[in-house]
Design an enzyme around this catalytic site. Structure first.
Site, PDB file in Angstrom:
ATOM      1  CG  ASP A  80      -0.325  -0.028   2.548  1.00  0.00           C
ATOM      2  OD1 ASP A  80       0.702  -0.737   2.704  1.00  0.00           O
ATOM      3  OD2 ASP A  80      -0.818   0.660   3.459  1.00  0.00           O
ATOM      4  CD  GLU A 142       4.273   0.391   6.677  1.00  0.00           C
ATOM      5  OE1 GLU A 142       5.192   0.637   7.466  1.00  0.00           O
ATOM      6  OE2 GLU A 142       3.791   1.280   5.919  1.00  0.00           O
TER       7      GLU A 142
END
Ligand SMILES: [Zn+2]
Length: 396
Positions: A80, A142
């Protein structure tokens, strides 16, 4: 001494081009990227394990090339990226743009550059007789608190043979990071009692109670700054406490019935933040009797919504030594931001942070990674390939 600029293999840049084109902002699904990585790796004969979020819109991938019956080395990164909303980009952030040796695009530094190099090397790993497995760990979410990787780690906890080392490729300019701070994010909800401000003797002012706690957090920061504990390897060299958001009240002539605020503790890895949390909860206990005397519904609720362990690897750990030799770096550094490495270490897998690009470019408009940094990452992976094929006895 400035080293001459290098250029990476074209397949690394081509893979980065593909990865950047997936808009994997944390609010979106990452499945298109994960599907591509899974297909690439399974075509090479990798064993694939997937773990999912509750709504099955995001997945972690854990893939293994080589002999799975012995401990291997994990190449780990999150898929991400942070949003581009409101940022002034000079080019399309989801289209890789090469300008003067710098590759621009969201996630190029943090941390699709490392993932691109690792995935581009997968055919090389697959083609060699590996003496130990190479694993690929790609996580989701994350950037919003190292959420996804926890499920991947839970899944790995059930494996008979666990990896011996994890390399987290966050941007360190290919230097070896053996420690980082931990982080605890907390939301505090103060429930007071609303009434006309002219009759404030009948109310409980939630904004003022919240302000008292925030002021004490500030005093706690001052104390930590002045009396430690200290670790001079970190900047700043002490645990930090910070309030970032506060919301409360509706009008000046109403005693506010509710107020919430969010704060964080970024602790030195050897400084247990739970002790600080216990102190903060004790303040609340002190404030409650006066609040409850006016209203039985008054309260102070702490929601410790996210904790990420710090990373604290011994400088002489064989895993640290190995990554130093792969990176051509003789030292180790500490950083103040958190990464998934702390969670890997906490789950029993030694971890080191080392990857291409600079954290200074992360999360900003015109994020980039240089061709030179990708070339250095390529050399790193080339040395890892040599090592995994033919480990010198006693080296690690
Ligand atoms: Zn990152």
């Amino acid at each position: 001494m400035t080293l001459p600029a290098l250029a990476p293999r074209s397949d690394i840049v081509a893979m980065l081009d593909r990865l950047v084109a997936f808009d994997t902002t944390s609010r979106n699904s990452n499945l298109a990227l994960i599907d591509m990585a899974a297909e690439t790796l399974s075509r090479l004969g990798a064993e694939i394990r997937l773990t999912w979020n509750d709504s099955v819109t995001k997945a972690n991938l854990f893939a293994t090339l080589g002999p799975a019956d012995r401990p291997g080395i994990v190449l780990s990164g999150h898929t991400d990226v942070v949003p581009v909303d409101g940022q002034a980009w000079s080019s399309d952030p989801f289209h890789l743009d090469n300008r003067d040796g710098l590759l621009y695009g969201r996630g190029t530094a943090d941390m699709k550059g490392f993932l691109a190099a690792a995935l581009a090397f997968a055919p090389d790993f697959a083609a060699c007789p590996l003496a130990m497995p190479i694993h690929f760990a790609l996580s989701y979410d994350e950037e919003i608190g190292c959420i996804g990787v926890r499920r991947l780690l839970d899944d790995l906890a059930g494996l008979e043979v666990r990896p011996r080392l994890c390399i987290v490729g966050e941007p360190t300019e290919m230097t070896v990071v053996s420690g980082h701070k931990g982080k605890k994010s907390v939301r505090c909800e103060v429930l007071g009692h609303e009434c006309h401000s002219a009759l404030n003797d009948q109310g409980v002012n939630a904004v003022e109670i919240a302000a008292e706690i925030v002021a004490r957090l500030r005093a706690m920061q001052r104390r930590l700054r002045e009396t430690g504990p200290f670790d001079s390897g970190y900047r700043p060299p002490y645990t930090t406490v910070h309030t970032g958001v506060i919301k409360g009240g509706t009008a000046l002539n109403i005693v506010p019935g509710e107020c919430s605020f969010e704060f964080e503790i970024r602790n030195l890895p050897r400084h247990d933040p739970d002790g600080l949390m216990a102190e903060i909860r004790y303040w609340a206990e002190e404030l409650l009797p006066e609040m409850r005397a006016r209203s039985s519904r008054a309260g102070i609720i702490f929601d410790e919504n996210n904790s990420t362990a710090g990373l604290d690897m011994d400088a002489n750990d064989p895993g640290v030594r190995l990554v130093q030799s792969l990176a051509g770096d003789t030292g180790t550094a500490f950083v103040s931001y958190t990464t998934e490495a702390g969670l890997f270490q906490h789950s029993g897998i030694p971890a080191v942070v080392c990857g291409p690009g600079n954290i200074a470019q992360a999360h900003k408009a015109d994020e980039f990674v240089s061709l030179d940094q990708l070339a250095r990452c390529e050399s790193f992976l080339g040395r890892l390939l040599d090592y995994a094929t033919n480990p010198e006895p006693g080296r690690f």
